[in-house]
Design an enzyme around this catalytic site. Structure first.
Site, short mmCIF file in Angstrom:
data_model
loop_
_atom_site.label_atom_id
_atom_site.label_comp_id
_atom_site.label_asym_id
_atom_site.label_seq_id
_atom_site.Cartn_x
_atom_site.Cartn_y
_atom_site.Cartn_z
N GLN A 1 0.83 -1.21 0.00
CA GLN A 1 0.00 0.00 0.00
C GLN A 1 0.86 1.25 0.00
O GLN A 1 0.55 2.23 -0.67
CB GLN A 1 -0.95 0.01 1.21
CG GLN A 1 -2.02 -1.03 1.11
CD GLN A 1 -2.72 -0.99 -0.23
OE1 GLN A 1 -3.42 -0.04 -0.56
NE2 GLN A 1 -2.55 -2.03 -1.04
N GLU B 1 -9.43 0.75 5.13
CA GLU B 1 -9.86 0.38 3.78
C GLU B 1 -9.61 -1.12 3.56
O GLU B 1 -10.51 -1.86 3.19
CB GLU B 1 -9.04 1.21 2.76
CG GLU B 1 -9.39 0.89 1.32
CD GLU B 1 -8.42 1.52 0.33
OE1 GLU B 1 -7.30 1.90 0.74
OE2 GLU B 1 -8.78 1.62 -0.85
N HIS B 2 -8.36 -1.55 3.81
CA HIS B 2 -8.01 -2.98 3.67
C HIS B 2 -7.60 -3.50 5.04
O HIS B 2 -6.73 -2.91 5.69
CB HIS B 2 -6.80 -3.17 2.75
CG HIS B 2 -6.97 -2.60 1.38
ND1 HIS B 2 -6.36 -1.44 0.97
CD2 HIS B 2 -7.68 -3.05 0.31
CE1 HIS B 2 -6.68 -1.20 -0.29
NE2 HIS B 2 -7.48 -2.15 -0.72
P1 NAD Z 1 -4.96 11.34 -11.60
O1 NAD Z 1 -5.46 10.82 -12.91
O2 NAD Z 1 -5.88 11.26 -10.47
O3 NAD Z 1 -4.57 12.89 -11.80
C1 NAD Z 1 -3.87 13.37 -12.90
C2 NAD Z 1 -4.47 14.70 -13.34
O4 NAD Z 1 -4.43 15.65 -12.27
C3 NAD Z 1 -3.77 15.36 -14.48
O5 NAD Z 1 -4.30 14.88 -15.70
C4 NAD Z 1 -4.11 16.82 -14.28
O6 NAD Z 1 -5.24 17.17 -15.02
C5 NAD Z 1 -4.44 16.94 -12.82
N1 NAD Z 1 -3.42 17.77 -12.19
C6 NAD Z 1 -2.19 17.41 -11.77
N2 NAD Z 1 -1.53 18.48 -11.29
C7 NAD Z 1 -2.35 19.53 -11.42
C8 NAD Z 1 -2.24 20.92 -11.10
N3 NAD Z 1 -1.14 21.42 -10.55
N4 NAD Z 1 -3.29 21.71 -11.34
C9 NAD Z 1 -4.42 21.22 -11.88
N5 NAD Z 1 -4.58 19.92 -12.21
C10 NAD Z 1 -3.56 19.10 -11.98
O7 NAD Z 1 -3.59 10.58 -11.34
P2 NAD Z 1 -2.58 10.58 -10.10
O8 NAD Z 1 -2.10 11.96 -9.84
O9 NAD Z 1 -1.62 9.52 -10.43
O10 NAD Z 1 -3.45 10.15 -8.84
C11 NAD Z 1 -4.10 8.92 -8.75
C12 NAD Z 1 -4.60 8.69 -7.33
O11 NAD Z 1 -5.56 7.65 -7.33
C13 NAD Z 1 -3.49 8.28 -6.35
O12 NAD Z 1 -3.70 8.96 -5.14
C14 NAD Z 1 -3.73 6.78 -6.18
O13 NAD Z 1 -3.32 6.28 -4.93
C15 NAD Z 1 -5.23 6.73 -6.32
N6 NAD Z 1 -5.74 5.40 -6.70
C16 NAD Z 1 -6.68 4.84 -5.91
C17 NAD Z 1 -7.21 3.61 -6.24
C18 NAD Z 1 -8.29 3.01 -5.38
O14 NAD Z 1 -8.91 2.06 -5.78
N7 NAD Z 1 -8.58 3.56 -4.22
C19 NAD Z 1 -6.78 2.94 -7.39
C20 NAD Z 1 -5.83 3.54 -8.18
C21 NAD Z 1 -5.31 4.78 -7.84
#
Ligand code: NAD
Length: 436
Positions: A264, A332-333
């Site tokens: 995690q 969560e888990h």
């Molecule tokens: P994301 O797709 O959530 O976010 C990316 C987007 O954020 C970009 O396309 C952009 O548009 C926006 N962004 C980034 N910086 C920005 C800024 N400064 N201003 C405005 N917009 C901005 O991808 P990520 O960032 O990799 O986050 C994914 C999240 O999802 C992580 O926290 C991960 O742990 C979580 N997650 C959870 C699960 C679950 O089942 N609970 C599964 C997979 C991922």
């Protein structure tokens, strides 16, 4: 890199409660600067539609797209991604999809009705949503498993149209994500992420159809945007960083438990990993495993920060005390890495998913066990549940009175309506009362 310094606590000793509360504290959507950015993006997409979505996507994902059409992956492109997988990857994806589908088919709710003695019929009609949007995160990592976990329950529910959004930073398209969309039966895919993707789904643009509900995890921009559009559309939940809580009796190989905590922690610097055990020497052994195994991890920097800031190794007097803490944390888990998990299960009241026994690694649940990996975080398992088919089904109440039923129950309605001073209600009921 130095070994992480994981917080060590003993249940009830010293300022235990305050330190635990501090570790658990997590404000999902609190940053005012993020709020401002998101509000601006939402308003702009609502006003200018596709043009605004393209501009923000170019800016935040470093693209140079001319128009929305370039950001859509057509069905042929999705099929090409599926066909291009290695046999091994295709088989793994198909196995996961089939297991997720079988599990979720058990969740399908059916309509029901019953008839009373005077012919009055009451019931509930269950219908799927027309069109849903699924957000698949793609900023820092790609998540083909999230495509399956969000799209398959919607498909099983009978949703007519599934629109997927996924960011492709620097134009990098993840073929497994596109292949998973094809396999899960997603109807349209747009390579858009962040608040602009949520806005496009919530308001609709010239190209992106407006949806009824938006589901799926994402970063703080996505979570803030989902919270803001809730009400106009449905949402599943506001997901915080991932969490794992392992309860161990001290008999599991410490390397296994250390790796489960890493699994995690490697998601995110803000992810939370906690181990609870009645055996202090075992906690030392897991600390040693952490120090030994960390240098072998590709994502060791993220893991180190997560373990330093948010992890804990907690010593308890016995497993009953461990269960008490589980219910307080509502993780969560939850891994019950003990000899007899069935003995603990009836006492567990709050947890998103419960992994029972030493062989049940949480990681399998992330991909292919079958149950959903979109789960309530940050203690919200106290009042909410994993994503499931029921999130894509609605219920309508059914009511049909016979003449006798309307006459009989009309008296009751009339009395209550007159008590509320609502004359039209009263008379509407009274019209249907049979004369003596
Ligand atoms: P994301 O797709 O959530 O976010 C990316 C987007 O954020 C970009 O396309 C952009 O548009 C926006 N962004 C980034 N910086 C920005 C800024 N400064 N201003 C405005 N917009 C901005 O991808 P990520 O960032 O990799 O986050 C994914 C999240 O999802 C992580 O926290 C991960 O742990 C979580 N997650 C959870 C699960 C679950 O089942 N609970 C599964 C997979 C991922």
């Amino acid at each position: 890199m130095s070994a992480p310094t994981v917080t060590r606590l003993v249940y009830g000793r010293g300022d235990f409660d305050a330190r635990l509360d501090q570790l658990l504290a997590w404000e999902t959507v609190s940053d005012t600067s993020v709020n401002q950015v998101v509000d601006g993006v939402l308003a702009d997409v609502r006003r200018r539609g596709d043009a605004a979505v393209v501009e923000y996507t170019n800016r935040f994902d470093r693209l140079s797209t001319a128009d929305m059409a370039e950001l859509e992956m057509g069905p042929e492109r999705l099929q090409q991604a599926l066909d291009g997988l290695s046999d091994e990857q295709r088989q793994a994806l198909e196995t996961a999809a089939q297991r997720v589908r079988s599990y979720h088919e058990h969740q399908l709710q059916q309509s029901w009705q019953y008839t009373e003695a005077d012919g009055t019929m009451l019931g509930q009609q269950v219908t799927p949503m027309d069109r849903v949007g699924i957000y698949v995160p793609g900023g820092k990592a790609s998540y083909p498993s999230s495509v399956l976990m969000n799209a398959i329950p919607a498909k099983v529910a009978g949703v007519s149209e599934i629109i997927m959004v996924v960011p492709t930073p620097d134009g990098e398209i993840n073929e497994l994500v596109m292949a998973a969309a094809c396999l899960a039966g997603v109807d349209r895919v747009f390579c858009v992420g962040g608040a602009q993707a949520v806005a496009a789904l919530a308001y609709g643009t010239e190209t992106v159809p407006r949806v009824d509900k938006i589901v799926g995890p994402g970063n703080i921009y996505v979570a803030t945007a989902k919270r803001a559009v809730f009400g106009l559309v449905g949402i599943d939940m506001i997901a915080g960083p991932s969490e794992i809580l392992v309860v161990c009796d001290g008999q599991t190989d410490p390397d296994w438990v250390a790796m489960d905590l890493f699994s995690q922690a490697e998601h995110d610097e803000d992810a939370q990993s906690i181990l609870i055990c009645p055996d202090a020497a075992y906690l030392d052994a897991v600390s040693a495993s952490i120090a030994k195994l960390l240098p072998t991890m590709e994502r060791r920097e993220i893991i180190t920060k997560s373990l330093n800031d948010r992890a804990a190794l907690i010593e308890v007097a016995d497993l009953d005390q461990a269960v008490e803490l589980v219910n307080r944390i509502a993780p969560e888990h939850l891994e019950l890495s003990v000899e007899d998990p069935d003995a603990l299960l009836p006492k567990i009241r709050h947890a998103g998913a419960i992994f029972m026994g030493r062989y049940t690694a949480e990681a399998l649940g992330d991909y292919c066990a079958g149950p959903n990996h979109v789960l309530p975080t940050s203690g919200t398992a106290r009042f909410s549940s994993p994503l499931g088919v029921y999130d894509f089904q609605k219920r309508s109440s059914l009511i049909r009175f016979s003449a006798d039923g309307a006459s009989e129950l009309g008296q009751t309605a009339s009395v209550l309506a007159r008590g509320e001073g609502l004359t039209a209600h009263a008379r509407s009921a009274e019209y249907r009362i049979k004369p003596e």
